[in-house]
Design a protein around this motif. Structure first.
Motif, PDB file in Angstrom:
ATOM      1  N   SER A   1      65.402  -8.447  59.633  1.00  0.00           N
ATOM      2  CA  SER A   1      64.133  -9.141  59.459  1.00  0.00           C
ATOM      3  C   SER A   1      63.432  -8.685  58.179  1.00  0.00           C
ATOM      4  CB  SER A   1      63.225  -8.864  60.655  1.00  0.00           C
ATOM      5  OG  SER A   1      63.010  -7.467  60.784  1.00  0.00           O
ATOM      6  N   SER A   2      64.061  -7.773  57.424  1.00  0.00           N
ATOM      7  CA  SER A   2      63.458  -7.183  56.217  1.00  0.00           C
ATOM      8  C   SER A   2      62.051  -6.662  56.459  1.00  0.00           C
ATOM      9  CB  SER A   2      63.403  -8.193  55.063  1.00  0.00           C
ATOM     10  OG  SER A   2      64.614  -8.825  54.913  1.00  0.00           O
ATOM     11  N   ARG A   3      61.838  -6.046  57.573  1.00  0.00           N
ATOM     12  CA  ARG A   3      60.515  -5.490  57.820  1.00  0.00           C
ATOM     13  C   ARG A   3      60.537  -3.979  57.644  1.00  0.00           C
ATOM     14  NH1 ARG A   3      58.945  -8.083  63.525  1.00  0.00           N
ATOM     15  NH2 ARG A   3      61.142  -7.607  63.828  1.00  0.00           N
ATOM     16  N   THR A   4      59.395  -3.454  57.208  1.00  0.00           N
ATOM     17  CA  THR A   4      59.276  -2.012  57.041  1.00  0.00           C
ATOM     18  C   THR A   4      59.145  -1.348  58.398  1.00  0.00           C
ATOM     19  OG1 THR A   4      58.195  -2.300  54.933  1.00  0.00           O
ATOM     20  CG2 THR A   4      57.861  -0.179  56.031  1.00  0.00           C
ATOM     21  N   ILE A   5      59.928  -0.316  58.604  1.00  0.00           N
ATOM     22  CA  ILE A   5      59.738   0.525  59.775  1.00  0.00           C
ATOM     23  C   ILE A   5      58.774   1.642  59.408  1.00  0.00           C
ATOM     24  CG2 ILE A   5      60.875   2.160  61.339  1.00  0.00           C
ATOM     25  CD1 ILE A   5      63.395   0.354  61.117  1.00  0.00           C
ATOM     26  N   LEU A   6      59.107   2.337  58.326  1.00  0.00           N
ATOM     27  CA  LEU A   6      58.304   3.493  57.925  1.00  0.00           C
ATOM     28  C   LEU A   6      58.353   3.613  56.416  1.00  0.00           C
ATOM     29  CD1 LEU A   6      56.728   5.951  59.054  1.00  0.00           C
ATOM     30  CD2 LEU A   6      58.887   7.208  59.055  1.00  0.00           C
ATOM     31  N   ASP A   7      57.187   3.874  55.836  1.00  0.00           N
ATOM     32  CA  ASP A   7      57.073   4.015  54.396  1.00  0.00           C
ATOM     33  C   ASP A   7      56.902   5.507  54.100  1.00  0.00           C
ATOM     34  OD1 ASP A   7      56.591   3.688  51.732  1.00  0.00           O
ATOM     35  OD2 ASP A   7      54.745   2.524  51.976  1.00  0.00           O
ATOM     36  N   LEU A   8      57.947   6.125  53.571  1.00  0.00           N
ATOM     37  CA  LEU A   8      57.902   7.570  53.328  1.00  0.00           C
ATOM     38  C   LEU A   8      57.261   7.850  51.980  1.00  0.00           C
ATOM     39  CD1 LEU A   8      61.533   8.466  54.431  1.00  0.00           C
ATOM     40  CD2 LEU A   8      59.429   8.734  55.744  1.00  0.00           C
ATOM     41  N   ASN A   9      56.333   8.776  51.979  1.00  0.00           N
ATOM     42  CA  ASN A   9      55.664   9.196  50.770  1.00  0.00           C
ATOM     43  C   ASN A   9      56.119  10.635  50.517  1.00  0.00           C
ATOM     44  OD1 ASN A   9      53.889   9.536  48.679  1.00  0.00           O
ATOM     45  ND2 ASN A   9      52.095   9.834  50.010  1.00  0.00           N
ATOM     46  N   ILE A  10      57.066  10.794  49.610  1.00  0.00           N
ATOM     47  CA  ILE A  10      57.762  12.077  49.487  1.00  0.00           C
ATOM     48  C   ILE A  10      57.105  12.931  48.407  1.00  0.00           C
ATOM     49  CG2 ILE A  10      60.019  13.127  49.036  1.00  0.00           C
ATOM     50  CD1 ILE A  10      61.068  10.184  49.943  1.00  0.00           C
ATOM     51  N   PHE A  11      56.699  14.099  48.785  1.00  0.00           N
ATOM     52  CA  PHE A  11      55.977  14.992  47.879  1.00  0.00           C
ATOM     53  C   PHE A  11      56.940  15.749  46.963  1.00  0.00           C
ATOM     54  CE2 PHE A  11      51.390  15.201  49.020  1.00  0.00           C
ATOM     55  CZ  PHE A  11      51.397  14.094  49.830  1.00  0.00           C
ATOM     56  N   SER A  12      56.375  16.490  46.015  1.00  0.00           N
ATOM     57  CA  SER A  12      57.225  17.304  45.141  1.00  0.00           C
ATOM     58  C   SER A  12      57.415  18.689  45.750  1.00  0.00           C
ATOM     59  CB  SER A  12      56.593  17.405  43.751  1.00  0.00           C
ATOM     60  OG  SER A  12      55.267  17.859  43.872  1.00  0.00           O
ATOM     61  N   ASN A  13      58.310  19.463  45.181  1.00  0.00           N
ATOM     62  CA  ASN A  13      58.625  20.814  45.686  1.00  0.00           C
ATOM     63  C   ASN A  13      58.907  20.810  47.179  1.00  0.00           C
ATOM     64  OD1 ASN A  13      58.125  21.937  43.101  1.00  0.00           O
ATOM     65  ND2 ASN A  13      55.923  21.786  43.550  1.00  0.00           N
ATOM     66  N   LEU A  14      59.816  19.959  47.559  1.00  0.00           N
ATOM     67  CA  LEU A  14      60.145  19.863  48.989  1.00  0.00           C
ATOM     68  C   LEU A  14      60.616  21.216  49.518  1.00  0.00           C
ATOM     69  CD1 LEU A  14      62.024  16.435  49.159  1.00  0.00           C
ATOM     70  CD2 LEU A  14      59.658  16.948  49.816  1.00  0.00           C
ATOM     71  N   GLN A  15      60.134  21.563  50.684  1.00  0.00           N
ATOM     72  CA  GLN A  15      60.516  22.850  51.282  1.00  0.00           C
ATOM     73  C   GLN A  15      61.953  22.810  51.783  1.00  0.00           C
ATOM     74  OE1 GLN A  15      57.836  24.492  54.228  1.00  0.00           O
ATOM     75  NE2 GLN A  15      56.147  23.389  53.261  1.00  0.00           N
ATOM     76  N   PRO A  16      62.704  23.851  51.469  1.00  0.00           N
ATOM     77  CA  PRO A  16      64.086  23.917  51.955  1.00  0.00           C
ATOM     78  C   PRO A  16      64.093  24.350  53.425  1.00  0.00           C
ATOM     79  CG  PRO A  16      63.592  25.804  50.568  1.00  0.00           C
ATOM     80  CD  PRO A  16      62.330  25.013  50.652  1.00  0.00           C
ATOM     81  N   ASN A  17      63.887  23.404  54.313  1.00  0.00           N
ATOM     82  CA  ASN A  17      63.712  23.762  55.729  1.00  0.00           C
ATOM     83  C   ASN A  17      64.990  24.191  56.426  1.00  0.00           C
ATOM     84  OD1 ASN A  17      64.303  21.051  55.232  1.00  0.00           O
ATOM     85  ND2 ASN A  17      63.452  20.345  57.152  1.00  0.00           N
ATOM     86  N   ILE A  18      66.114  23.634  56.010  1.00  0.00           N
ATOM     87  CA  ILE A  18      67.391  24.162  56.487  1.00  0.00           C
ATOM     88  C   ILE A  18      68.304  24.251  55.274  1.00  0.00           C
ATOM     89  CG2 ILE A  18      67.255  23.306  58.884  1.00  0.00           C
ATOM     90  CD1 ILE A  18      69.112  20.986  58.032  1.00  0.00           C
ATOM     91  N   GLU A  19      69.357  25.039  55.391  1.00  0.00           N
ATOM     92  CA  GLU A  19      70.234  25.214  54.241  1.00  0.00           C
ATOM     93  C   GLU A  19      71.116  23.996  54.030  1.00  0.00           C
ATOM     94  OE1 GLU A  19      72.398  28.977  54.430  1.00  0.00           O
ATOM     95  OE2 GLU A  19      70.356  29.811  54.366  1.00  0.00           O
ATOM     96  N   ALA A  20      71.676  23.548  55.140  1.00  0.00           N
ATOM     97  CA  ALA A  20      72.576  22.401  55.089  1.00  0.00           C
ATOM     98  C   ALA A  20      72.654  21.848  56.497  1.00  0.00           C
ATOM     99  CB  ALA A  20      73.949  22.831  54.612  1.00  0.00           C
ATOM    100  N   ILE A  21      73.234  20.668  56.614  1.00  0.00           N
ATOM    101  CA  ILE A  21      73.381  20.096  57.951  1.00  0.00           C
ATOM    102  C   ILE A  21      74.604  20.737  58.605  1.00  0.00           C
ATOM    103  CG2 ILE A  21      73.795  17.956  59.219  1.00  0.00           C
ATOM    104  CD1 ILE A  21      72.370  16.582  56.766  1.00  0.00           C
ATOM    105  N   PRO A  22      74.412  21.344  59.768  1.00  0.00           N
ATOM    106  CA  PRO A  22      75.561  21.990  60.411  1.00  0.00           C
ATOM    107  C   PRO A  22      76.688  20.992  60.642  1.00  0.00           C
ATOM    108  CG  PRO A  22      73.610  21.998  61.860  1.00  0.00           C
ATOM    109  CD  PRO A  22      73.183  21.429  60.554  1.00  0.00           C
ATOM    110  N   GLN A  23      77.909  21.451  60.456  1.00  0.00           N
ATOM    111  CA  GLN A  23      79.053  20.536  60.542  1.00  0.00           C
ATOM    112  C   GLN A  23      79.666  20.444  61.936  1.00  0.00           C
ATOM    113  OE1 GLN A  23      80.120  18.199  58.152  1.00  0.00           O
ATOM    114  NE2 GLN A  23      78.045  18.827  57.613  1.00  0.00           N
ATOM    115  N   ASN A  24      79.427  21.474  62.741  1.00  0.00           N
ATOM    116  CA  ASN A  24      79.930  21.423  64.120  1.00  0.00           C
ATOM    117  C   ASN A  24      78.739  21.398  65.056  1.00  0.00           C
ATOM    118  OD1 ASN A  24      82.840  21.599  63.668  1.00  0.00           O
ATOM    119  ND2 ASN A  24      82.271  23.549  62.730  1.00  0.00           N
TER     120      ASN A  24
END
Ligand code: C2O
Ligand code: CU
Ligand code: CU
Length: 465
Positions: A306-329
């Motif tokens: 339907s080409s409708r917006t679900i969520l409009d993300l407003n991404i800031f600078s200096n994003l915090q490294p909240n996790i190192e990587a996505i766990p693979q297992n």
């Protein structure tokens, strides 16, 4: 960055411009202006601890909610004016959910995806009369997932859910994944809602019942096209299709790849890189996305059909490294045993009623008796020309094939599930084993989760023996 992207970025960063588009929509009777703005996050339900149990007081009530400027819309909610508070559980928790029905009509409150005894399931047999309290008491004995709760009153489920009765249940994991609720772990309840004169309009025609009640505005946690500020590099979205009958195809507008990490009832074995996901009513998916390339930009999550917006993300600078990587297992699945029995379920229609194996729902009839501990294959076929899905209560299954092949399974289907989509003509097989809660008297439900279909007969009952 090519020229188009550059212009787009430049435009979007001009203060005010992105905000300037007002949400004027044609409503049946008059123009109404939607309240835009920040994504509402359902608050976490508070609890008290007594005798080692977590006790939650959940009040199901009529309310009003402001979807449009200057209009009070009548709604239902649970500790909230629209939708319900989120229940946050950990595996092993002993919980008591005290549902008080403050509506003028009976209801029930079902834990969709919760592995609990039939008496605690909150299905059509556990009716809560007006001003009465019903308690679901159980131990949380299942792995991490996002489930949800909603009414299940015979013949009235669709309308009560449409009015706003639905809430999330988090069963929290202990993996190194984003889990700051509402910040980098963001729940999204997607629903279509029709409005008439500013009021929720639930008035299905015969056609609507056949197709399922669809259309109207796309609400995300009760708001149209909300925005969300992002401060972290990795963001986890837990998405529920909370619609009565709408299908949602979800992607980022720029087709940014994301990782699917979980489906209905469990993680996937390993994250799966995808660029879109199709969710039928009641299905859930969890995705994680790395936003490090998008600092100081905006990025939309969209419904692509339907080409409708679900969520409009407003991404800031200096994003915090909240996790190192996505766990693979993420999870280790138990080996499937060789199935000893096959059950077949055929979705159908008869005299404008919807059926499973030729029967419409009868609360006094037990349709299936399933022995505890026996590995089975359930085969569900959809020979109709309509879309359906198939949901089982309290038990989680693993899909084996769609239309004869394992390859036809979608990424978010490679996990424990409780709801599976069937396009017209589809045939799915899944592996299921009842592992607990034998009870010859109290049934569980299986049904199509297109709620108009469920309410119009497409449901059956099974007991575990
Ligand atoms: Cu979402 Cu019978 O339930
Ligand atoms: Cu359910
Ligand atoms: Cu259906």
């Amino acid at each position: 960055m090519d020229r188009r992207d550059f212009i787009k970025t430049a435009l979007l960063t001009l203060p005010g411009l992105a905000m300037a588009a007002p949400w004027w929509r044609w409503d049946k009777k008059k123009f109404l202006r939607y309240i835009g703005g920040t994504l509402p996050i359902p608050s976490l339900a508070r609890y008290r601890v007594e005798g080692g149990k977590k006790i939650f007081d959940m009040n199901i009530k009529e309310s009003t909610h402001t979807f449009f400027q200057g209009v009070e819309t009548k709604t239902y909610g649970i500790n909230s004016s629209y939708l319900g508070e989120t229940l946050l559980f950990h595996p092993g928790d002993d919980v008591i959910l005290r549902f008080r029905n403050e509506l003028d009509e009976p209801t029930t409150m079902h834990g969709h995806g919760m592995h609990v005894p039939a008496r605690m399931d909150g299905g059509p047999h556990q009716v809560i009369a007006p001003s009465k309290v019903w308690e679901a008491r159980y131990k949380v004995q299942q792995s991490a997932a996002m489930n949800w709760y909603h009414p299940h009153l015979m013949g009235k489920t669709a309308e009560q859910v449409y009015m706003g009765l639905a809430g999330l249940i988090y069963i929290q994991d202990d993996l190194p994944l984003p889990k700051n609720y509402g910040i980098d772990d963001i729940p999204l309840v997607l629903q279509e809602r029709r409005f008439a004169d500013g009021q929720i309009d639930y008035s299905p025609s015969r056609m609507d019942i056949m197709r399922g009640y669809r259309g109207g505005e796309l609400l995300v946690n009760g708001k149209v096209a909300p925005t969300k500020n992002i401060f972290h590099r990795f963001v986890r979205f837990r998405i529920l299709n909370g619609s009565n009958a709408s299908m949602f195809r979800i992607a980022f507008e720029n087709r940014l790849p994301f990782y699917i990490i979980a489906g209905d009832n469990s993680f996937l074995e390993r994250p799966s890189i995808e660029s879109e996901v199709l969710l039928s009513p009641a299905e859930r998916v969890e995705i994680v996305v790395d936003l490090s390339q998008f600092e100081e930009q905006r990025l939309k999550l969209v419904e692509t059909q339907s080409s409708r917006t679900i969520l409009d993300l407003n991404i800031f600078s200096n994003l915090q490294p909240n996790i190192e990587a996505i766990p693979q297992n993420l999870i280790h699945f138990e080996q499937m045993e060789s199935p000893l029995f096959t059950r077949r379920f055929e979705l159908g229609m008869r005299r404008m009623r919807l059926t499973i194996n030729g029967k419409t729902m009868d609360m006094s009839r037990i349709d299936e008796r399933v022995p505890l501990g026996r590995p089975e294959i359930w085969e569900v076929v959809n020979p109709t020309r309509m879309e359906h899905n198939f949901h089982i209560h309290a038990t989680h299954f693993r899909l084996i094939e769609r239309n004869g092949s394992e390859e036809n399974l979608r990424p978010h289907e490679r996990c424990y599930k409780d709801t599976v989509y069937l396009a017209p003509g589809d045939r799915v097989k899944f592996y299921v084993k009842m592992v607990d809660f034998a009870d010859a008297k109290n049934p569980y439900m299986y049904h199509c989760h297109f709620l108009e279909h469920e309410d119009n007969g497409m449901m059956g009952q099974f007991v575990v023996i």
